[in-house]
Structure formats: C-alpha cells, structure tokens
Design a protein around this motif. Structure first.
Motif, PDB file in Angstrom:
ATOM      1  N   LYS A  24       4.531  -7.056  49.993  1.00 16.54           N
ATOM      2  CA  LYS A  24       3.715  -7.409  48.828  1.00 16.54           C
ATOM      3  C   LYS A  24       3.981  -8.849  48.404  1.00 16.54           C
ATOM      4  O   LYS A  24       3.050  -9.605  48.149  1.00 16.54           O
ATOM      5  CB  LYS A  24       4.036  -6.443  47.683  1.00 16.54           C
ATOM      6  N   LYS A  25       5.247  -9.224  48.374  1.00 16.93           N
ATOM      7  CA  LYS A  25       5.605 -10.588  47.991  1.00 16.93           C
ATOM      8  C   LYS A  25       5.052 -11.592  48.996  1.00 16.93           C
ATOM      9  O   LYS A  25       4.526 -12.634  48.622  1.00 16.93           O
ATOM     10  CB  LYS A  25       7.125 -10.724  47.887  1.00 16.93           C
ATOM     11  N   HIS A  26       5.143 -11.248  50.279  1.00 26.32           N
ATOM     12  CA  HIS A  26       4.609 -12.127  51.330  1.00 26.32           C
ATOM     13  C   HIS A  26       3.107 -12.321  51.161  1.00 26.32           C
ATOM     14  O   HIS A  26       2.603 -13.448  51.255  1.00 26.32           O
ATOM     15  CB  HIS A  26       4.917 -11.539  52.710  1.00 26.32           C
ATOM     16  N   LEU A  27       2.384 -11.227  50.898  1.00 24.44           N
ATOM     17  CA  LEU A  27       0.935 -11.328  50.714  1.00 24.44           C
ATOM     18  C   LEU A  27       0.590 -12.142  49.471  1.00 24.44           C
ATOM     19  O   LEU A  27      -0.351 -12.941  49.491  1.00 24.44           O
ATOM     20  CB  LEU A  27       0.322  -9.931  50.616  1.00 24.44           C
ATOM     21  N   GLN A  28       1.344 -11.953  48.390  1.00 21.66           N
ATOM     22  CA  GLN A  28       1.100 -12.728  47.174  1.00 21.66           C
ATOM     23  C   GLN A  28       1.275 -14.222  47.433  1.00 21.66           C
ATOM     24  O   GLN A  28       0.464 -15.038  46.997  1.00 21.66           O
ATOM     25  CB  GLN A  28       2.028 -12.273  46.053  1.00 21.66           C
ATOM     26  N   GLU A  29       2.323 -14.577  48.160  1.00 21.04           N
ATOM     27  CA  GLU A  29       2.560 -15.983  48.483  1.00 21.04           C
ATOM     28  C   GLU A  29       1.455 -16.535  49.382  1.00 21.04           C
ATOM     29  O   GLU A  29       0.972 -17.649  49.181  1.00 21.04           O
ATOM     30  CB  GLU A  29       3.919 -16.150  49.161  1.00 21.04           C
ATOM     31  N   GLU A  30       1.062 -15.743  50.373  1.00 14.55           N
ATOM     32  CA  GLU A  30       0.016 -16.179  51.294  1.00 14.55           C
ATOM     33  C   GLU A  30      -1.307 -16.400  50.568  1.00 14.55           C
ATOM     34  O   GLU A  30      -1.962 -17.421  50.743  1.00 14.55           O
ATOM     35  CB  GLU A  30      -0.168 -15.135  52.399  1.00 14.55           C
ATOM     36  N   TYR A  31      -1.697 -15.442  49.730  1.00 19.16           N
ATOM     37  CA  TYR A  31      -2.957 -15.559  49.001  1.00 19.16           C
ATOM     38  C   TYR A  31      -2.910 -16.697  47.997  1.00 19.16           C
ATOM     39  O   TYR A  31      -3.896 -17.423  47.818  1.00 19.16           O
ATOM     40  CB  TYR A  31      -3.314 -14.242  48.315  1.00 19.16           C
ATOM     41  N   SER A  32      -1.780 -16.884  47.340  1.00 19.59           N
ATOM     42  CA  SER A  32      -1.647 -17.996  46.385  1.00 19.59           C
ATOM     43  C   SER A  32      -1.784 -19.337  47.095  1.00 19.59           C
ATOM     44  O   SER A  32      -2.446 -20.252  46.591  1.00 19.59           O
ATOM     45  CB  SER A  32      -0.302 -17.927  45.671  1.00 19.59           C
ATOM     46  N   THR A  33      -1.195 -19.446  48.274  1.00 22.03           N
ATOM     47  CA  THR A  33      -1.306 -20.678  49.054  1.00 22.03           C
ATOM     48  C   THR A  33      -2.749 -20.917  49.470  1.00 22.03           C
ATOM     49  O   THR A  33      -3.248 -22.044  49.395  1.00 22.03           O
ATOM     50  CB  THR A  33      -0.399 -20.600  50.298  1.00 22.03           C
ATOM     51  N   ILE A  72     -12.221 -19.000  47.157  1.00 27.73           N
ATOM     52  CA  ILE A  72     -11.296 -18.906  46.028  1.00 27.73           C
ATOM     53  C   ILE A  72     -11.449 -17.547  45.348  1.00 27.73           C
ATOM     54  O   ILE A  72     -10.460 -16.854  45.080  1.00 27.73           O
ATOM     55  CB  ILE A  72     -11.530 -20.059  45.017  1.00 27.73           C
ATOM     56  N   ALA A  73     -12.683 -17.137  45.104  1.00 25.60           N
ATOM     57  CA  ALA A  73     -12.937 -15.842  44.471  1.00 25.60           C
ATOM     58  C   ALA A  73     -12.430 -14.705  45.350  1.00 25.60           C
ATOM     59  O   ALA A  73     -11.830 -13.737  44.852  1.00 25.60           O
ATOM     60  CB  ALA A  73     -14.428 -15.675  44.197  1.00 25.60           C
ATOM     61  N   TYR A  74     -12.632 -14.806  46.653  1.00 20.31           N
ATOM     62  CA  TYR A  74     -12.191 -13.781  47.599  1.00 20.31           C
ATOM     63  C   TYR A  74     -10.672 -13.620  47.578  1.00 20.31           C
ATOM     64  O   TYR A  74     -10.158 -12.506  47.445  1.00 20.31           O
ATOM     65  CB  TYR A  74     -12.675 -14.153  49.003  1.00 20.31           C
ATOM     66  N   TYR A  75      -9.956 -14.737  47.676  1.00 23.79           N
ATOM     67  CA  TYR A  75      -8.496 -14.651  47.694  1.00 23.79           C
ATOM     68  C   TYR A  75      -7.929 -14.253  46.332  1.00 23.79           C
ATOM     69  O   TYR A  75      -6.887 -13.603  46.260  1.00 23.79           O
ATOM     70  CB  TYR A  75      -7.874 -15.953  48.206  1.00 23.79           C
ATOM     71  N   LYS A  76      -8.596 -14.598  45.257  1.00 24.60           N
ATOM     72  CA  LYS A  76      -8.148 -14.141  43.939  1.00 24.60           C
ATOM     73  C   LYS A  76      -8.313 -12.634  43.820  1.00 24.60           C
ATOM     74  O   LYS A  76      -7.465 -11.960  43.239  1.00 24.60           O
ATOM     75  CB  LYS A  76      -8.923 -14.853  42.825  1.00 24.60           C
ATOM     76  N   ARG A  77      -9.404 -12.105  44.397  1.00 26.47           N
ATOM     77  CA  ARG A  77      -9.598 -10.652  44.403  1.00 26.47           C
ATOM     78  C   ARG A  77      -8.497  -9.968  45.215  1.00 26.47           C
ATOM     79  O   ARG A  77      -7.937  -8.962  44.788  1.00 26.47           O
ATOM     80  CB  ARG A  77     -10.975 -10.324  45.015  1.00 26.47           C
ATOM     81  N   LEU A  78      -8.194 -10.524  46.379  1.00 24.00           N
ATOM     82  CA  LEU A  78      -7.124  -9.947  47.208  1.00 24.00           C
ATOM     83  C   LEU A  78      -5.783 -10.014  46.495  1.00 24.00           C
ATOM     84  O   LEU A  78      -4.992  -9.064  46.545  1.00 24.00           O
ATOM     85  CB  LEU A  78      -7.027 -10.678  48.547  1.00 24.00           C
ATOM     86  N   LEU A  79      -5.524 -11.129  45.840  1.00 20.05           N
ATOM     87  CA  LEU A  79      -4.271 -11.286  45.104  1.00 20.05           C
ATOM     88  C   LEU A  79      -4.178 -10.261  43.972  1.00 20.05           C
ATOM     89  O   LEU A  79      -3.120  -9.659  43.757  1.00 20.05           O
ATOM     90  CB  LEU A  79      -4.165 -12.705  44.552  1.00 20.05           C
ATOM     91  N   GLU A  81      -5.632  -7.329  43.919  1.00 20.50           N
ATOM     92  CA  GLU A  81      -5.435  -6.015  44.540  1.00 20.50           C
ATOM     93  C   GLU A  81      -3.970  -5.805  44.915  1.00 20.50           C
ATOM     94  O   GLU A  81      -3.425  -4.726  44.725  1.00 20.50           O
ATOM     95  CB  GLU A  81      -6.314  -5.867  45.783  1.00 20.50           C
ATOM     96  N   VAL A  82      -3.334  -6.834  45.451  1.00 20.92           N
ATOM     97  CA  VAL A  82      -1.928  -6.726  45.833  1.00 20.92           C
ATOM     98  C   VAL A  82      -1.064  -6.560  44.590  1.00 20.92           C
ATOM     99  O   VAL A  82      -0.116  -5.786  44.578  1.00 20.92           O
ATOM    100  CB  VAL A  82      -1.484  -7.969  46.647  1.00 20.92           C
ATOM    101  N   ALA A  83      -1.398  -7.272  43.528  1.00 23.31           N
ATOM    102  CA  ALA A  83      -0.619  -7.188  42.291  1.00 23.31           C
ATOM    103  C   ALA A  83      -0.756  -5.806  41.639  1.00 23.31           C
ATOM    104  O   ALA A  83       0.189  -5.325  41.006  1.00 23.31           O
ATOM    105  CB  ALA A  83      -1.066  -8.270  41.314  1.00 23.31           C
ATOM    106  N   ASP A  84      -1.916  -5.155  41.820  1.00 24.90           N
ATOM    107  CA  ASP A  84      -2.151  -3.831  41.233  1.00 24.90           C
ATOM    108  C   ASP A  84      -1.423  -2.719  41.963  1.00 24.90           C
ATOM    109  O   ASP A  84      -1.208  -1.653  41.406  1.00 24.90           O
ATOM    110  CB  ASP A  84      -3.648  -3.510  41.178  1.00 24.90           C
ATOM    111  N   GLU A  85      -1.063  -2.944  43.209  1.00 20.51           N
ATOM    112  CA  GLU A  85      -0.411  -1.898  44.006  1.00 20.51           C
ATOM    113  C   GLU A  85       0.960  -1.553  43.495  1.00 20.51           C
ATOM    114  O   GLU A  85       1.695  -2.232  42.962  1.00 20.51           O
ATOM    115  CB  GLU A  85      -0.312  -2.320  45.470  1.00 20.51           C
TER     116      GLU A  85
END
Length: 87
Positions: free
Chosen positions: A20-29, A74-81, A83-87
């Motif tokens: 989860k942390k890895h995905l958050q970092e990837e999406y934020s980048t 930007i909108a796509y990756y914010k949505r993914l971010l 979703e990861v934060a909600d998990e």
C-alpha cells in the motif's frame, strides 16, 4: 528460501501495508510528474498568439490535447491514490 546457484536467498514476505505504501508513493510521484507536464503545457497555451498559418494551428491543437491528457492522467492517478488510501 530460494536456491540461486550456490547461494540461498531469503525472500521477505510482502505485507499489505508495504505494498500500500509503495502504491501511494508511486501514484503520488505520477501525480507530481503529470502536474509538471500540465503546467508546462498551460504556460505554452497562455503564450499562444493568433496562429499565422495552418502549421501553428495544428501545433496549438496538439498542445491543448496534451494538456487535456495531462489533466486526465492527474485525475486518474488521484482516483487510484484515493482507492489505495481507502483500503
């Protein structure tokens, strides 16, 4: 353990939290990267003059379409971010 040649390599278990942390970092980048791209295209759009010929008109259209693409990414990756934060 996995045997590779003569050496044994211990695999560390992947935890959900680390993934989860890895995905958050990837999406934020990715968001930061696309925001820079969007800013550069927005700056170009703001400096447009009236197109002098068809070539400039096409170039302006390409820049506008890439700006829209950047906003969509930007909108796509914010949505993914989110979703990861909600998990």
């Amino acid at each position: 353990m996995t045997k590779v040649g003569d050496e044994s390599i211990k695999k560390e278990p992947t935890t959900i939290g680390s993934n989860k942390k890895h995905l958050q970092e990837e999406y934020s980048t990715k968001i930061e990267d696309w925001e820079l791209i969007a800013k550069a295209h927005k700056l170009a759009i703001d400096t447009f003059d009236e197109p002098r010929d068809e070539f400039e008109m096409r170039n302006n259209a390409v820049i506008v379409s890439r700006y829209k693409l950047a906003l969509n990414k930007i909108a796509y990756y914010k949505r993914l971010l989110a979703e990861v934060a909600d998990e």
